[in-house]
Design an enzyme around this catalytic site. Structure first.
Site, PDB file in Angstrom:
ATOM      1  N   GLU A  33       0.847  -1.201   0.000  1.00  0.00           N
ATOM      2  CA  GLU A  33       0.000   0.000   0.000  1.00  0.00           C
ATOM      3  C   GLU A  33       0.881   1.249   0.000  1.00  0.00           C
ATOM      4  O   GLU A  33       0.398   2.360   0.166  1.00  0.00           O
ATOM      5  CB  GLU A  33      -0.923   0.007   1.218  1.00  0.00           C
ATOM      6  CG  GLU A  33      -1.869  -1.187   1.239  1.00  0.00           C
ATOM      7  CD  GLU A  33      -2.923  -1.053   2.320  1.00  0.00           C
ATOM      8  OE1 GLU A  33      -3.820  -0.219   2.172  1.00  0.00           O
ATOM      9  OE2 GLU A  33      -2.826  -1.773   3.321  1.00  0.00           O
ATOM     10  N   GLY A  85       0.003   1.967   4.212  1.00  0.00           N
ATOM     11  CA  GLY A  85      -0.540   3.009   3.333  1.00  0.00           C
ATOM     12  C   GLY A  85       0.382   4.209   3.196  1.00  0.00           C
ATOM     13  O   GLY A  85       0.838   4.778   4.184  1.00  0.00           O
ATOM     14  N   GLU A 137       7.660   2.375  12.761  1.00  0.00           N
ATOM     15  CA  GLU A 137       6.415   2.969  13.257  1.00  0.00           C
ATOM     16  C   GLU A 137       5.755   3.830  12.178  1.00  0.00           C
ATOM     17  O   GLU A 137       6.446   4.485  11.380  1.00  0.00           O
ATOM     18  CB  GLU A 137       6.737   3.860  14.466  1.00  0.00           C
ATOM     19  CG  GLU A 137       5.527   4.504  15.081  1.00  0.00           C
ATOM     20  CD  GLU A 137       5.892   5.520  16.164  1.00  0.00           C
ATOM     21  OE1 GLU A 137       5.101   5.680  17.107  1.00  0.00           O
ATOM     22  OE2 GLU A 137       6.970   6.140  16.082  1.00  0.00           O
ATOM     23  N   ARG A 159      10.976   3.598  16.190  1.00  0.00           N
ATOM     24  CA  ARG A 159       9.850   4.481  16.492  1.00  0.00           C
ATOM     25  C   ARG A 159      10.383   5.866  16.847  1.00  0.00           C
ATOM     26  O   ARG A 159      11.558   6.019  17.207  1.00  0.00           O
ATOM     27  CB  ARG A 159       9.021   3.916  17.652  1.00  0.00           C
ATOM     28  CG  ARG A 159       9.763   3.946  18.971  1.00  0.00           C
ATOM     29  CD  ARG A 159       8.927   3.413  20.117  1.00  0.00           C
ATOM     30  NE  ARG A 159       9.567   3.742  21.379  1.00  0.00           N
ATOM     31  CZ  ARG A 159       9.220   3.235  22.547  1.00  0.00           C
ATOM     32  NH1 ARG A 159       8.246   2.355  22.614  1.00  0.00           N
ATOM     33  NH2 ARG A 159       9.829   3.595  23.657  1.00  0.00           N
TER      34      ARG A 159
HETATM   35  C1  COA Z   1       5.418   1.256  16.370  1.00  0.00           C
HETATM   36  C2  COA Z   1       4.319   0.237  16.584  1.00  0.00           C
HETATM   37  C3  COA Z   1       4.616  -1.023  15.807  1.00  0.00           C
HETATM   38  C4  COA Z   1       4.272  -0.066  18.077  1.00  0.00           C
HETATM   39  O1  COA Z   1       3.266  -0.967  18.291  1.00  0.00           O
HETATM   40  P1  COA Z   1       3.326  -2.055  19.487  1.00  0.00           P
HETATM   41  O2  COA Z   1       4.601  -2.785  19.363  1.00  0.00           O
HETATM   42  O3  COA Z   1       2.049  -2.775  19.425  1.00  0.00           O
HETATM   43  O4  COA Z   1       3.463  -1.190  20.745  1.00  0.00           O
HETATM   44  P2  COA Z   1       2.312  -0.585  21.688  1.00  0.00           P
HETATM   45  O5  COA Z   1       1.524   0.413  20.937  1.00  0.00           O
HETATM   46  O6  COA Z   1       1.639  -1.708  22.377  1.00  0.00           O
HETATM   47  O7  COA Z   1       3.212   0.171  22.728  1.00  0.00           O
HETATM   48  C5  COA Z   1       4.098  -0.487  23.650  1.00  0.00           C
HETATM   49  C6  COA Z   1       4.563   0.571  24.633  1.00  0.00           C
HETATM   50  O8  COA Z   1       5.387   1.521  23.931  1.00  0.00           O
HETATM   51  C7  COA Z   1       4.790   2.833  24.026  1.00  0.00           C
HETATM   52  N1  COA Z   1       4.964   3.484  22.737  1.00  0.00           N
HETATM   53  C8  COA Z   1       4.536   3.055  21.533  1.00  0.00           C
HETATM   54  N2  COA Z   1       4.887   3.923  20.582  1.00  0.00           N
HETATM   55  C9  COA Z   1       5.584   4.912  21.206  1.00  0.00           C
HETATM   56  C10 COA Z   1       6.206   6.091  20.787  1.00  0.00           C
HETATM   57  N3  COA Z   1       6.222   6.452  19.484  1.00  0.00           N
HETATM   58  N4  COA Z   1       6.832   6.858  21.684  1.00  0.00           N
HETATM   59  C11 COA Z   1       6.828   6.538  22.981  1.00  0.00           C
HETATM   60  N5  COA Z   1       6.259   5.417  23.448  1.00  0.00           N
HETATM   61  C12 COA Z   1       5.627   4.623  22.582  1.00  0.00           C
HETATM   62  C13 COA Z   1       3.347   2.591  24.341  1.00  0.00           C
HETATM   63  O9  COA Z   1       2.756   3.689  24.952  1.00  0.00           O
HETATM   64  C14 COA Z   1       3.412   1.374  25.223  1.00  0.00           C
HETATM   65  O10 COA Z   1       3.815   1.825  26.496  1.00  0.00           O
HETATM   66  P3  COA Z   1       3.459   0.992  27.850  1.00  0.00           P
HETATM   67  O11 COA Z   1       4.362  -0.186  27.832  1.00  0.00           O
HETATM   68  O12 COA Z   1       3.769   1.972  28.876  1.00  0.00           O
HETATM   69  O13 COA Z   1       2.022   0.627  27.777  1.00  0.00           O
HETATM   70  C15 COA Z   1       2.933   0.784  16.126  1.00  0.00           C
HETATM   71  O14 COA Z   1       2.622   1.960  16.840  1.00  0.00           O
HETATM   72  C16 COA Z   1       2.890   1.132  14.668  1.00  0.00           C
HETATM   73  O15 COA Z   1       3.249   2.220  14.220  1.00  0.00           O
HETATM   74  N6  COA Z   1       2.424   0.154  13.801  1.00  0.00           N
HETATM   75  C17 COA Z   1       2.286   0.359  12.376  1.00  0.00           C
HETATM   76  C18 COA Z   1       0.895  -0.033  11.927  1.00  0.00           C
HETATM   77  C19 COA Z   1       0.662   0.394  10.503  1.00  0.00           C
HETATM   78  O16 COA Z   1       0.887   1.510  10.121  1.00  0.00           O
HETATM   79  N7  COA Z   1       0.202  -0.563   9.655  1.00  0.00           N
HETATM   80  C20 COA Z   1      -0.071  -0.329   8.270  1.00  0.00           C
HETATM   81  C21 COA Z   1      -1.509   0.068   8.075  1.00  0.00           C
HETATM   82  S1  COA Z   1      -1.811   0.599   6.435  1.00  0.00           S
END
Ligand code: COA
EC number: 2.3.1.117
Length: 342
Positions: A219, A236, A277, A315
């Site tokens: 995407e 995306g 991220e 991230r």
């Molecule tokens: C980066 C990413 C993978 C992290 O997801 P994850 O591994 O599931 O992590 P979580 O969101 O559960 O966060 C885990 C911890 O890190 C923290 N955290 C996550 N992103 C953070 C950031 N950018 N800065 C600071 N802390 C962050 C969370 O608050 C959480 O803290 P906690 O342990 O105190 O609860 C996700 O945010 C992401 O960007 N995924 C991409 C999805 C996407 O775009 N898909 C395509 C669709 S078209």
């Protein structure tokens, strides 16, 4: 042994210059007997040559091929002999830089037919050999001849639809490789290598000499020269940096089972099982804070030092703005259902 062979049906402008060529069955490493018959019937000597073959030559070629094992090429030559459009029989003895439009088209076909992988064929200098054309519902048209053709169509009560103005046509007008879904066919150029099991959604894009190894959800944009490993998804509007304009000279690639989040981007190659991220663009000089499991700073490195390393999660810290890298614990689980109908 020669490098490649193809019988192509093409278009020419009014000056009899080649505009584009369609090779239905391009051949990589053709059998010697095919080349030998081309020598005897088409006047081929040696080297890389695109021969504009007459109907009589093609008939003789087809007939001589009939007594070899080359039955498919013989059948194609027989059909080509009846063509109302010019026919190019292109023989590449070696993978040298192309010197004509039919040669470039044969190389682009080799990629899109998955006969060679991106970077597996020499493409330097091709821009000078590919004319910029109007790609219309009536085929490729020389831009100098377009106004006359548009007027002619209107006079006959038709509209000539110009779908794009570009040096490259869309891949699917030349080949639809097995096992792919492409939501908007204009977004994949001829010369793309689209692996089996790939879905390209409307926002996805794949340039020439770039592509996917296998199951992937695209995407985002796969720039020229970039290869995406099996099981990796581009979210995306995500971006992979190409090397064509100001992108530096690191060849970007994505390993297996990676996820480039929505609006994310990379200017370094990723190893296997990496996640970037959503919204984070990593360039090769980006300073990255490496964190341990307790989120303590280990050291600050340049992103290029992490090139091709596996199991990384990138991230941008939402509180400090610093780009951070941790071990990627969440395995990327592709949505099985999403990929099930590829
Ligand atoms: C980066 C990413 C993978 C992290 O997801 P994850 O591994 O599931 O992590 P979580 O969101 O559960 O966060 C885990 C911890 O890190 C923290 N955290 C996550 N992103 C953070 C950031 N950018 N800065 C600071 N802390 C962050 C969370 O608050 C959480 O803290 P906690 O342990 O105190 O609860 C996700 O945010 C992401 O960007 N995924 C991409 C999805 C996407 O775009 N898909 C395509 C669709 S078209």
């Amino acid at each position: 042994m020669s490098f490649a062979f193809g019988i192509g049906i093409g278009s020419q402008n009014q000056k009899s210059e080649w505009l584009e060529v369609f090779y239905q069955q391009p051949v990589l490493m053709p059998d010697d007997e095919l080349i030998e018959v081309a020598r005897n019937t088409l006047g081929y000597h040696s080297g890389n040559q695109a021969i504009e073959a007459s109907a009589d030559q093609l008939k003789a070629f087809a007939e001589a091929l009939g007594s070899t094992s080359q039955t498919q090429q013989a059948a194609l030559a027989r059909k080509a002999a009846e063509s109302r459009k010019p026919v190019a029989v292109t023989i590449l003895e070696t993978d040298d830089s192309a010197t004509s439009t039919p040669e470039v088209y044969l190389k682009l076909h080799l990629l899109s037919h998955r006969l060679v992988k991106p970077h597996g064929v020499k493409l330097d200098g091709i821009f000078g050999l590919l004319p910029n054309l109007a790609w219309t519902n009536e085929g490729a048209i020389d831009l100098g001849e377009l106004p006359e053709r548009q007027l002619q169509a209107r006079l006959e009560g038709r509209i000539l639809e110009v779908k794009s103005v570009d040096k490259f046509p869309q891949m699917t007008d030349y080949v639809v490789p097995r096992g792919v879904r492409i939501a908007d066919t204009a977004r994949v150029r001829l010369g793309a290598y689209v692996g089996e099991g790939t879905t390209v959604m409307h926002e996805g894009f794949i340039n020439f000499n770039a592509g996917t190894e296998g199951t992937s959800m695209i995407e985002g944009r796969v720039s020229a020269g970039v290869m995406i490993g099996k099981g990796s998804d581009l979210g995306g509007s995500s971006s992979t940096m190409g090397t064509l304009s100001g992108g530096g000279n690191i060849v970007i690639s994505v390993g297996e089972n990676c996820l480039l989040g929505a609006n994310a981007g990379i200017g370094i190659p990723l190893g296997d099982r990496c996640t970037v991220e959503a919204g984070l663009y990593i360039t090769s000089g980006t300073k990255v804070a490496l964190l341990d499991d307790q989120n303590n700073l280990v050291e600050v490195v340049k992103a290029r030092d992490l090139a091709s390393k596996t199991d990384l999660l990138f991230r941008r810290n939402s509180q400090t703005g610093a780009v951070e890298c941790k071990t990627n614990k969440t395995a990327v689980e592709l949505n099985e259902q999403l990929h099930a109908n590829n």
